[in-house]
Write an enzyme that holds these catalytic residues in place. Sequence first.
Site, PDB file in Angstrom:
ATOM      1  N   GLY A   1       0.828  -1.220   0.000  1.00  0.00           N
ATOM      2  CA  GLY A   1       0.000   0.000   0.000  1.00  0.00           C
ATOM      3  C   GLY A   1       0.851   1.255   0.000  1.00  0.00           C
ATOM      4  N   GLY A   2       2.043   1.153  -0.583  1.00  0.00           N
ATOM      5  CA  GLY A   2       2.997   2.271  -0.571  1.00  0.00           C
ATOM      6  C   GLY A   2       2.569   3.450  -1.416  1.00  0.00           C
TER       7      GLY A   2
ATOM      8  N   LEU B   1      -2.552   6.967   0.793  1.00  0.00           N
ATOM      9  CA  LEU B   1      -2.426   8.142   1.684  1.00  0.00           C
ATOM     10  C   LEU B   1      -1.290   7.965   2.694  1.00  0.00           C
ATOM     11  CD1 LEU B   1      -3.516  10.685   3.255  1.00  0.00           C
ATOM     12  CD2 LEU B   1      -5.148   9.134   4.348  1.00  0.00           C
ATOM     13  N   VAL B   2      -1.326   6.880   3.444  1.00  0.00           N
ATOM     14  CA  VAL B   2      -0.322   6.664   4.491  1.00  0.00           C
ATOM     15  C   VAL B   2       1.016   6.266   3.868  1.00  0.00           C
ATOM     16  CG1 VAL B   2       0.207   5.421   6.624  1.00  0.00           C
ATOM     17  CG2 VAL B   2      -2.172   5.996   6.087  1.00  0.00           C
ATOM     18  N   GLY B   3       0.956   5.468   2.801  1.00  0.00           N
ATOM     19  CA  GLY B   3       2.192   5.035   2.136  1.00  0.00           C
ATOM     20  C   GLY B   3       2.980   6.212   1.580  1.00  0.00           C
TER      21      GLY B   3
ATOM     22  N   TYR C   1     -15.524  -4.578   7.077  1.00  0.00           N
ATOM     23  CA  TYR C   1     -14.168  -4.039   7.267  1.00  0.00           C
ATOM     24  C   TYR C   1     -13.692  -4.295   8.694  1.00  0.00           C
ATOM     25  CZ  TYR C   1     -10.636  -0.233   7.605  1.00  0.00           C
ATOM     26  OH  TYR C   1      -9.495   0.510   7.805  1.00  0.00           O
TER      27      TYR C   1
ATOM     28  N   PRO D   1      -4.718   3.540  13.983  1.00  0.00           N
ATOM     29  CA  PRO D   1      -4.898   4.985  13.797  1.00  0.00           C
ATOM     30  C   PRO D   1      -6.371   5.379  13.891  1.00  0.00           C
ATOM     31  CG  PRO D   1      -3.819   3.956  11.887  1.00  0.00           C
ATOM     32  CD  PRO D   1      -4.425   2.868  12.717  1.00  0.00           C
TER      33      PRO D   1
ATOM     34  N   ARG E   1     -15.028  12.976  15.920  1.00  0.00           N
ATOM     35  CA  ARG E   1     -13.902  12.184  15.425  1.00  0.00           C
ATOM     36  C   ARG E   1     -12.580  12.776  15.914  1.00  0.00           C
ATOM     37  NH1 ARG E   1     -17.696   9.506  14.377  1.00  0.00           N
ATOM     38  NH2 ARG E   1     -18.347   8.575  12.401  1.00  0.00           N
TER      39      ARG E   1
HETATM   40  P1  NAP Z   1      -5.426   4.229   0.562  1.00  0.00           P
HETATM   41  O1  NAP Z   1      -4.957   5.614   0.395  1.00  0.00           O
HETATM   42  O2  NAP Z   1      -6.778   3.864   0.041  1.00  0.00           O
HETATM   43  O3  NAP Z   1      -4.351   3.263  -0.104  1.00  0.00           O
HETATM   44  C1  NAP Z   1      -4.611   1.894  -0.216  1.00  0.00           C
HETATM   45  C2  NAP Z   1      -3.351   1.224  -0.680  1.00  0.00           C
HETATM   46  O4  NAP Z   1      -3.588  -0.184  -0.751  1.00  0.00           O
HETATM   47  C3  NAP Z   1      -2.917   1.688  -2.075  1.00  0.00           C
HETATM   48  O5  NAP Z   1      -1.507   1.746  -2.113  1.00  0.00           O
HETATM   49  C4  NAP Z   1      -3.432   0.569  -2.970  1.00  0.00           C
HETATM   50  O6  NAP Z   1      -2.678   0.426  -4.158  1.00  0.00           O
HETATM   51  C5  NAP Z   1      -3.215  -0.624  -2.050  1.00  0.00           C
HETATM   52  N1  NAP Z   1      -4.052  -1.761  -2.422  1.00  0.00           N
HETATM   53  C6  NAP Z   1      -5.410  -1.854  -2.347  1.00  0.00           C
HETATM   54  N2  NAP Z   1      -5.811  -3.041  -2.807  1.00  0.00           N
HETATM   55  C7  NAP Z   1      -4.689  -3.717  -3.190  1.00  0.00           C
HETATM   56  C8  NAP Z   1      -4.450  -4.982  -3.764  1.00  0.00           C
HETATM   57  N3  NAP Z   1      -5.447  -5.846  -4.059  1.00  0.00           N
HETATM   58  N4  NAP Z   1      -3.177  -5.337  -4.051  1.00  0.00           N
HETATM   59  C9  NAP Z   1      -2.160  -4.487  -3.773  1.00  0.00           C
HETATM   60  N5  NAP Z   1      -2.311  -3.281  -3.215  1.00  0.00           N
HETATM   61  C10 NAP Z   1      -3.572  -2.900  -2.930  1.00  0.00           C
HETATM   62  O7  NAP Z   1      -5.394   3.779   2.094  1.00  0.00           O
HETATM   63  P2  NAP Z   1      -4.739   4.541   3.338  1.00  0.00           P
HETATM   64  O8  NAP Z   1      -5.717   5.557   3.791  1.00  0.00           O
HETATM   65  O9  NAP Z   1      -3.338   4.924   3.019  1.00  0.00           O
HETATM   66  O10 NAP Z   1      -4.756   3.380   4.428  1.00  0.00           O
HETATM   67  C11 NAP Z   1      -3.580   2.668   4.764  1.00  0.00           C
HETATM   68  C12 NAP Z   1      -3.911   1.715   5.902  1.00  0.00           C
HETATM   69  O11 NAP Z   1      -4.312   2.460   7.043  1.00  0.00           O
HETATM   70  C13 NAP Z   1      -5.065   0.753   5.580  1.00  0.00           C
HETATM   71  O12 NAP Z   1      -4.747  -0.538   6.044  1.00  0.00           O
HETATM   72  C14 NAP Z   1      -6.240   1.338   6.333  1.00  0.00           C
HETATM   73  O13 NAP Z   1      -7.148   0.325   6.707  1.00  0.00           O
HETATM   74  C15 NAP Z   1      -5.553   1.961   7.529  1.00  0.00           C
HETATM   75  N6  NAP Z   1      -6.300   3.085   8.122  1.00  0.00           N
HETATM   76  C16 NAP Z   1      -6.655   4.161   7.350  1.00  0.00           C
HETATM   77  C17 NAP Z   1      -7.399   5.198   7.911  1.00  0.00           C
HETATM   78  C18 NAP Z   1      -7.850   6.392   7.098  1.00  0.00           C
HETATM   79  O14 NAP Z   1      -8.603   7.217   7.642  1.00  0.00           O
HETATM   80  N7  NAP Z   1      -7.425   6.555   5.851  1.00  0.00           N
HETATM   81  C19 NAP Z   1      -7.764   5.140   9.272  1.00  0.00           C
HETATM   82  C20 NAP Z   1      -7.360   4.047  10.031  1.00  0.00           C
HETATM   83  C21 NAP Z   1      -6.629   3.020   9.437  1.00  0.00           C
HETATM   84  P3  NAP Z   1      -3.044   1.306  -5.499  1.00  0.00           P
HETATM   85  O15 NAP Z   1      -2.625   2.729  -5.194  1.00  0.00           O
HETATM   86  O16 NAP Z   1      -2.215   0.696  -6.564  1.00  0.00           O
HETATM   87  O17 NAP Z   1      -4.520   1.153  -5.692  1.00  0.00           O
HETATM   88  P1  GDP Z   2     -16.008   7.008   9.771  1.00  0.00           P
HETATM   89  O1  GDP Z   2     -15.224   7.970  10.575  1.00  0.00           O
HETATM   90  O2  GDP Z   2     -15.403   5.639   9.745  1.00  0.00           O
HETATM   91  O3  GDP Z   2     -17.449   6.968  10.167  1.00  0.00           O
HETATM   92  O4  GDP Z   2     -15.982   7.435   8.240  1.00  0.00           O
HETATM   93  P2  GDP Z   2     -15.971   8.824   7.454  1.00  0.00           P
HETATM   94  O5  GDP Z   2     -14.601   9.363   7.393  1.00  0.00           O
HETATM   95  O6  GDP Z   2     -16.635   8.510   6.164  1.00  0.00           O
HETATM   96  O7  GDP Z   2     -16.847   9.867   8.317  1.00  0.00           O
HETATM   97  C1  GDP Z   2     -18.231   9.714   8.391  1.00  0.00           C
HETATM   98  C2  GDP Z   2     -18.876  10.849   9.157  1.00  0.00           C
HETATM   99  O8  GDP Z   2     -18.720  12.080   8.446  1.00  0.00           O
HETATM  100  C3  GDP Z   2     -20.382  10.633   9.293  1.00  0.00           C
HETATM  101  O9  GDP Z   2     -20.851  11.272  10.456  1.00  0.00           O
HETATM  102  C4  GDP Z   2     -20.909  11.344   8.038  1.00  0.00           C
HETATM  103  O10 GDP Z   2     -22.273  11.699   8.160  1.00  0.00           O
HETATM  104  C5  GDP Z   2     -20.000  12.573   8.026  1.00  0.00           C
HETATM  105  N1  GDP Z   2     -19.833  13.221   6.703  1.00  0.00           N
HETATM  106  C6  GDP Z   2     -20.214  14.494   6.410  1.00  0.00           C
HETATM  107  N2  GDP Z   2     -19.931  14.789   5.135  1.00  0.00           N
HETATM  108  C7  GDP Z   2     -19.315  13.691   4.621  1.00  0.00           C
HETATM  109  C8  GDP Z   2     -18.740  13.417   3.338  1.00  0.00           C
HETATM  110  O11 GDP Z   2     -18.737  14.224   2.408  1.00  0.00           O
HETATM  111  N3  GDP Z   2     -18.174  12.175   3.177  1.00  0.00           N
HETATM  112  C9  GDP Z   2     -18.147  11.254   4.178  1.00  0.00           C
HETATM  113  N4  GDP Z   2     -17.546  10.070   3.949  1.00  0.00           N
HETATM  114  N5  GDP Z   2     -18.691  11.486   5.391  1.00  0.00           N
HETATM  115  C10 GDP Z   2     -19.263  12.701   5.610  1.00  0.00           C
END
Ligand code: NAP
Ligand code: GDP
Length: 324
Positions: A17-18, A21-23, A146, A173, A218
């Site tokens: 996942g490099g 967003l996090v990568g 999930y 996170p 949040r």
């Molecule tokens: P992201 O931006 O959606 O990136 C997802 C990454 O996974 C991308 O590099 C994507 O590759 C790769 N990927 C998805 N499916 C794949 C597959 N079948 N084979 C190989 N690579 C694959 O996610 P992120 O937000 O950086 O999240 C990183 C980690 O943090 C995840 O495990 C997520 O669950 C965790 N996390 C995220 C959040 C958040 O708010 N974003 C919060 C808590 C935890 P491509 O770019 O090539 O598609």
């Molecule tokens: P969560 O934190 O895992 O619930 O996921 P989200 O990052 O999608 O946040 C969801 C919360 O944001 C809920 O309370 C939604 O009603 C509110 N929200 C408000 N506007 C938006 C929007 O444009 N996109 C998303 N994804 N959520 C929104």
Amino acid sequence: MSDQDKAPRPMKVLVTGGSGLVGRALQQVVGEEGGAKDAEWVFLSSKDADLMNPEETLSAFLEHEPTHVVHLAAMIGGLFHNMRHNLDFWRHNVIINDNVLQAAVKVGVVKVVSTLSTCIFPDKTTYPIDESMIHNGPPHETNFGYAYAKRMIDVQNRAYSQQFGGRFTAVIPTNVFGPHDNFNISRGHVLPGLVHKAYCAQKEGTPLVVWGSGRPRRQFIYSLDLARLILWVLTDYDEIDPIILSVGEEDEISIKEAAEAVVEAMDFKGGISFDTSKSDGQFMKTASNAKLRRYRPDVAFTPFKQAVKETCDWFAANYDSARK
Ligand code: NAP
Ligand code: GDP
């Protein structure tokens, strides 16, 4: 040659996942700060290997022979994407995690840091949530696919450590945001969704429509702050039990306040409205960062408004190429 005669392999970190967003934040932080600076780093995207496929996964691990893995790859999305695709979120994440952890064992990886999330905790709970509560009850109904898939990483980590002795651990996170996020409005998370919606509303002269009541709360963490902490976990955290990586409980804000921060960062003048026909999702998931603070009393976070401003500026400057 006996195992004892073999020299330890130099540190080589494979990041799944490099390209996400996090990568991308981790790429920046490794470049800037040189944490684990003598290590060799490989950042994989889905173009390098489809981690849903066990053969492709193992072949990527055999090609790179990492000693350490940061496992970020996942099917991930915001509330509304989760509500529509619980089966896909379950299957993709269970399969990816199983393929990655099994390949890591096969090539003798000594440490894996995987990623859980505070949205996988029980819906009915006491607050603040801490690391001991992951399996205490059903997750929120909106993202159970999930949530259960991610919870199984914790089960796998303990089982792998028991049977193979590796240090397989996980970070937890809260809501992450920053440059290179997924700004797709229907599939992405709230912060990038608000940034994209405000950007369009500004162009069209319409109000910013916040989904739901704006009342849910949040804790947001900036991707670059999270990346620095993941680097620390990789090099200095030795527990199998996971660790919450979050700003403090006092920094929890409402969705309305998050929208106001985006409005301020963009100098948006069109006003905010709330579409209460849309789901609020989980009302709160307030997490304690006490464990993190015990290890890292020095930990500091980028002020939320500054991080939002940097994210808005990045989105505007990279509008054509941003994921949306
Ligand atoms: P992201 O931006 O959606 O990136 C997802 C990454 O996974 C991308 O590099 C994507 O590759 C790769 N990927 C998805 N499916 C794949 C597959 N079948 N084979 C190989 N690579 C694959 O996610 P992120 O937000 O950086 O999240 C990183 C980690 O943090 C995840 O495990 C997520 O669950 C965790 N996390 C995220 C959040 C958040 O708010 N974003 C919060 C808590 C935890 P491509 O770019 O090539 O598609
Ligand atoms: P969560 O934190 O895992 O619930 O996921 P989200 O990052 O999608 O946040 C969801 C919360 O944001 C809920 O309370 C939604 O009603 C509110 N929200 C408000 N506007 C938006 C929007 O444009 N996109 C998303 N994804 N959520 C929104």
